[in-house]
Design an enzyme around this catalytic site. Structure first.
Site, PDB file in Angstrom:
ATOM      1  N   GLU A   1       0.810  -1.216   0.000  1.00 58.75           N
ATOM      2  CA  GLU A   1       0.000   0.000   0.000  1.00 58.75           C
ATOM      3  C   GLU A   1       0.848   1.273   0.000  1.00 58.75           C
ATOM      4  OE1 GLU A   1      -3.093  -0.060   2.919  1.00 58.75           O
ATOM      5  OE2 GLU A   1      -4.061  -1.796   2.033  1.00 58.75           O
TER       6      GLU A   1
ATOM      7  N   GLU B   1      -5.178  -8.634   0.827  1.00 55.72           N
ATOM      8  CA  GLU B   1      -5.900  -8.241   2.047  1.00 55.72           C
ATOM      9  C   GLU B   1      -7.370  -8.051   1.718  1.00 55.72           C
ATOM     10  OE1 GLU B   1      -4.449  -4.865   4.352  1.00 55.72           O
ATOM     11  OE2 GLU B   1      -2.373  -5.504   4.015  1.00 55.72           O
TER      12      GLU B   1
HETATM   13  C1  BG6 Z   1      -4.374  -1.916   5.221  1.00 56.82           C
HETATM   14  C2  BG6 Z   1      -3.014  -2.188   5.796  1.00 56.82           C
HETATM   15  O1  BG6 Z   1      -4.423  -0.570   4.914  1.00 56.82           O
HETATM   16  O2  BG6 Z   1      -5.488  -2.095   5.978  1.00 56.82           O
HETATM   17  C3  BG6 Z   1      -3.038  -2.891   7.137  1.00 56.82           C
HETATM   18  O3  BG6 Z   1      -2.163  -2.833   4.894  1.00 56.82           O
HETATM   19  C4  BG6 Z   1      -4.174  -2.348   7.964  1.00 56.82           C
HETATM   20  O4  BG6 Z   1      -1.788  -2.762   7.744  1.00 56.82           O
HETATM   21  C5  BG6 Z   1      -5.471  -2.698   7.252  1.00 56.82           C
HETATM   22  O5  BG6 Z   1      -4.206  -2.771   9.286  1.00 56.82           O
HETATM   23  C6  BG6 Z   1      -6.720  -2.284   7.983  1.00 56.82           C
HETATM   24  O6  BG6 Z   1      -6.665  -0.929   8.298  1.00 56.82           O
HETATM   25  P1  BG6 Z   1      -7.087  -0.411   9.707  1.00 56.82           P
HETATM   26  O7  BG6 Z   1      -6.858   1.046   9.677  1.00 56.82           O
HETATM   27  O8  BG6 Z   1      -8.506  -0.760   9.872  1.00 56.82           O
HETATM   28  O9  BG6 Z   1      -6.212  -1.146  10.675  1.00 56.82           O
END
Ligand code: BG6
Length: 474
Positions: free
Chosen positions: A163, A373
């Protein structure tokens, strides 16, 4: 269902969010170690100092993955564990990731290694302002070479940048990640250098003849136009150029998008191309697109901004940006999508958006896609008998798996699906309240307690999904 036989049913995490052991066994400080120690920078001043102590509990955690039948685990390496000052190799850090990778392989789990998940060595930030200096290209490439030499014969899938669009925009525009500044030109400069670093790593990977595949994980929120009004459609197109193609084109085509560059130029923002940059980007084309998908993004033209509305309670439970205006507001403004429900953190729930994302990537780049993800951040309750009934997470993931199936049937090539996350972990701006895992970790902002692990209902659900290769989603 359309999932290929060796589909990588996986899950993901990142070093700073799980490992803890912030200064143990020679590890140096990263910019996140330093940043999160400053009061006010994170939600309730939480840090990853201890996180969920994966550093000491990795064997137990990976045994749970084996019990679940997980096929792949995506984790990141902390640059500061491998090289505490960004340059000098720390054998104990190198050994730790050998142990993690060996344990994964012993448990039949394919390792997917992320090279950079935001934890830049503080020493390099202090010395030359990290991503704002081209000096980082040599240091980053050397770090990658160490990883390729050490783990190249054991790891088949590599994610270089995680990201890049998020860590640069939150760090240099929104002021809610280090180095906490708001300057659009500095953002574009740092981002260009990060793109060159990504390309340089991919190039070295190929030159060194590493057998696996390498890509980058992009946080992609496919753009929608709020209405069929032509000005809103153009606004959504502009958002796509500046928020998406500026990265995905670089990873997949080795060049920036023509229209995106023009739009930036009109704002007086320039990319600092120097001799050899264009060639380097071309030499660094990725083997697959890593897709981090959480939600779609809806836009209106600036003149229709009254159609935007603020909903949800995100401001109460996370750190939010106080930057009121950014240059691209001249082109597009984010709007609500009344067709979608929101999570507790005000993120749009849109499984079909994942299908849209997969299709757009396929149409534009024709690359295989690793969903690196996807998940639901929610409040969970641990019952007295040690259960977590997270039917809302199961419903969320089920709908997304169905969308992937549809996209495969549409013609997309999807290698695997890594949910975010395997265990509950530290969320950069939301402390420990926002939970994503299949495994509940009993800690909160106030206390680490005993960091005990509990299998949620979703653990058993994903176990069945994997066992049946996506046939049984109920
Ligand atoms: C992504 C990242 O942006 O989303 C993660 O790669 C992150 O590291 C995940 O934890 C979820 O985001 P958040 O802000 O809900 O923890």
């Amino acid at each position: 269902m359309a999932f290929q036989e060796n589909f990588l049913w996986g899950s993901a995490s990142a070093a700073y969010q799980i490992e803890g052991a912030a200064n143990l066994d020679g590890k140096g400080d990263s910019i996140w170690d330093v940043y999160s120690r400053v009061p006010g920078n994170t939600f309730k001043d939480t840090t990853g100092e201890v996180a969920i102590d994966f550093y000491h509990k990795y064997e137990e955690d990976i045994e749970l993955m084996r019990e679940m039948g997980l096929k792949a685990y995506r984790f990141s390496v902390a640059w500061t564990r491998i090289m505490p000052d960004g340059r000098t190799v720390n054998p104990k850090g190198v050994e730790f990731y050998h142990n993690v990778i060996n344990k994964l392989i012993e448990c039949g789990i394919t390792p997917i290694l992320t090279i950079y998940h935001w934890d830049l060595p503080q020493a390099l930030q202090d010395e030359y302002q990290g991503w704002e200096s081209r000096k980082i290209l040599a240091d980053f490439t050397q770090y990658c070479e160490v990883l390729f030499n050490e783990y190249g014969d054991k790891v088949p899938y590599w994610v270089c940048m995680n990201e890049q669009n998020i860590f640069t925009s939150l760090g240099y525009v929104q002021k809610i990640h280090p180095p906490k500044v708001s300057d659009y030109q500095r953002f574009i400069n740092a981002n260009h250098i990060a793109s060159l670093a990504n390309a340089s790593a991919v190039k070295r990977f190929k030159e060194m003849g590493i057998k696996g595949q390498i890509g980058a994980s992009f946080a992609y929120s496919p753009t929608y136009s709020k209405t069929a009004a032509p000005e809103d459609v153009i606004a959504a197109e502009n958002a796509q150029e500046i928020q998406d193609l500026l990265w995905m084109d670089v990873y997949a085509k080795g060049a920036y998008p023509k229209i995106g560059l023009k739009l930036l130029e009109r704002l007086g923002i320039h990319i600092d191309f120097q001799d050899g940059d264009k060639e380097l980007l071309k030499a660094g084309i990725c083997d697959f697109m890593g897709l981090n998908y959480y939600q779609s993004a809806t836009f209106v033209a600036p003149e229709n901004r009254e159609q935007t509305a603020q909903t949800g309670n995100a401001a109460q439970v996370s750190v939010v940006s106080d930057v009121a205006r950014i240059p691209t507001d001249d082109y597009y403004v984010r709007a609500d999508n009344e067709h979608l429900k929101m999570t507790d953190w005000n993120w749009a729930i849109d499984p079909e958006g994942l299908r849209v994302a997969l299709r757009r990537i396929t149409s534009r780049y024709n690359l295989p896609i690793l969903i690196s993800e996807n998940g639901l951040g929610a409040y969970d309750t641990l019952t007295e008998d040690g259960r977590v009934h997270d039917d809302y997470r199961i419903a969320f993931l089920k709908a997304h798996v169905e969308a992937i199936n549809d996209a495969i049937e549409d013609g997309c090539e999807v290698i695997g699906y890594c949910t975010w996350s395997y265990q509950d972990l530290f969320s950069w701006l939301n402390g420990y309240a926002k939970r994503y895992g299949f495994v509940y970790v009993d800690r909160d902002e106030e206390s680490e307690k005993e960091l005990k692990r509990y299998k949620k209902d979703s653990f058993y659900w994903y176990q069945r999904v994997i066992e049946t290769n996506g046939e049984n989603l109920d």
